[in-house]
Design a protein around this motif. Structure first.
Motif, PDB file in Angstrom:
ATOM      1  N   THR A   4       0.859   4.320  42.327  1.00  0.00           N
ATOM      2  CA  THR A   4       0.237   5.184  43.377  1.00  0.00           C
ATOM      3  C   THR A   4       1.081   6.513  43.337  1.00  0.00           C
ATOM      4  OG1 THR A   4       1.785   3.715  44.908  1.00  0.00           O
ATOM      5  CG2 THR A   4      -0.359   3.063  44.704  1.00  0.00           C
ATOM      6  N   SER A  41      -8.841   5.238  47.829  1.00  0.00           N
ATOM      7  CA  SER A  41      -8.154   5.045  46.282  1.00  0.00           C
ATOM      8  C   SER A  41      -8.322   6.170  45.797  1.00  0.00           C
ATOM      9  CB  SER A  41      -8.551   3.634  45.971  1.00  0.00           C
ATOM     10  OG  SER A  41      -8.487   2.762  46.387  1.00  0.00           O
ATOM     11  N   THR A  63      -1.469  -2.156  41.434  1.00  0.00           N
ATOM     12  CA  THR A  63      -1.455  -1.227  43.161  1.00  0.00           C
ATOM     13  C   THR A  63      -1.717  -2.232  44.257  1.00  0.00           C
ATOM     14  OG1 THR A  63      -3.117   0.178  44.367  1.00  0.00           O
ATOM     15  CG2 THR A  63      -4.041  -0.899  43.106  1.00  0.00           C
TER      16      THR A  63
END
Length: 403
Positions: free
Chosen positions: A336, A313, A298
């Motif tokens: 993501t 997050s 990520t």
């Protein structure tokens, strides 16, 4: 019996997901940042536990009355995850004018500048690639999703195996006429606008502010420090050799960022914007294996305070979601792309619970209530923290801006 496949979601975009299940046999990498594993018929909801989604579902808070728009590759609405659901009739398939017409046609029509971004309808939405079905199930799925009662508009912007980011930018103002509350974009190239001698894309985003729409964007899967990539930008890719450029992720997957402005840094648009990074169920940054064997993961906000302020997050490691090519199977994917719609769905829950709040206030609530209490918390990695739906639903609405 589970079987490993090379994911049908393969795509070389920084905001697209990939990955394998932690409980699976050794994964086979693909070029979307990881692996895919079909699960038949069982699925895991660990990602929902991580963000305390059960708190909402146990209270029948499921996003009713809130409209979400999803920019993606379409969705297989016949999958069991969407049983009984109907897409908003504004759903469809679109490309930008520059993709829809030949150069001769563009010249004959006198198109130039931002006219080239304008959307051209190409028919009904249809997921022939797979990314959109998985992403949509994170927000709208009955079993693995966060907001199963939300109203969803699917904006299919995949003419081929890659999204048309210009069409996304051109469609934002159209969504303002559809009473959209929040937009999910699990794709790259839409978290900034070009502002150069050639073009200024900022007007394409102004409807976010004027129509009070929230824009939730996946941050990307190549382990880049976004402060370095977009703000300090220390690598002058043009001075590197071809080999050096290929070996440098900043040059390979981004570009000279001096001619673009980040939504997260824009004084009037930042409140409408969230960047989403991916973590595993232990709160650690999700890791992916690229097709060439490169270890990545990520993207992170880095040291820039403005970027950290608009960063949250969410789980994005081996997340089970609907598999597009059947109506019953599930696929474990990391990225993501999977984290972003969990945040978008959470925004629908908060808005549904507090309908008099502005949509920008809802985004701020998600940031303010994100979990930063764990020992590994680092704002340069997690931004404001990990999404916490229970905390977000227990705020005092009088502390936030009403419509």
């Amino acid at each position: 019996m589970n079987k490993i496949i090379i994911s049908a979601l393969a795509i070389t975009l920084t905001a697209c997901g990939g990955g394998g299940s932690g409980s699976a046999p050794a994964p086979t990498p693909n070029n979307d940042g990881g692996n895919g594993e079909i699960r038949t018929p069982a699925f895991s909801t660990d990602h929902l536990k991580t963000i305390n989604a059960d708190y909402a579902h146990n209270r029948s808070i499921e996003g009713a009355g809130v409209t979400l728009a999803v920019f993606d590759s379409g969705v297989n609405v016949n999958h069991d995850e969407f049983a009984g659901k109907t897409l908003n009739p504004n759903s469809g398939s679109y490309v930008s004018a520059i993709s829809a017409h030949t150069l001769d046609e563009i010249e004959d029509m006198g198109l130039s500048g931002l006219d080239l971004y304008q959307p051209v309808a190409t028919g009904d939405q249809e997921d022939v690639f797979g990314h959109g079905t998985h992403v949509t199930s994170m927000a709208w799925g009955e079993n693995v999703g966060v907001a199963p009662e939300a109203d969803v508009i699917m904006m299919d912007v995949y003419a081929t195996t890659s999204p048309d980011s210009l069409a996304v930018k051109g469609l934002i103002s159209d969504l303002a006429t559809m009473d959209v509350d929040f937009i999910n974009a699990s794709l790259t190239g839409v978290d900034y606008f070009e502002n150069s001698e050639f073009t200024n894309e900022r007007p394409l985003y102004e409807a976010l502010d004027t129509a009070d729409m929230g824009f939730v964007v996946a941050s990307g899967n190549f382990g880049l420090d976004m402060t370095e990539t977009f703000i300090t930008n220390p690598v002058n890719c043009g001075e590197l050799s071809d080999v050096e450029r290929q070996d440098n992720l900043t040059c390979t997957f981004t570009f000279d960022a001096t001619s673009v402005d980040l939504l997260a840094k824009d004084a009037d648009l930042a409140d409408n914007f969230l960047w989403v990074g991916a973590v595993d169920n232990n709160g650690l940054p999700a890791e992916f294996m690229l097709a060439d064997g490169t270890e990545a993961g990520t993207n992170v906000p880095g040291s820039d305070a403005d970027i950290q302020a608009r960063w949250i997050s969410a789980p994005g490691s081996a997340v089970d979601g609907a598999f597009f090519n059947t109506d019953t199977d599930y696929l474990a994917v990391s990225g993501t792309s999977q984290a972003a719609p969990l945040v978008t769905g959470a925004a629908a829950l908060v808005k549904g619970q507090f309908p008099t709040l502005s949509n920008t206030a809802v985004l701020q609530i998600l940031l303010d209530t994100a979990d930063s209490s764990f020992s590994a918390y680092d704002p340069a990695i997690h931004g404001q923290g990990i999404l916490d739906i229970e905390a977000a639903l227990n705020i005092d609405p009088t502390n936030y801006e009403a419509l």
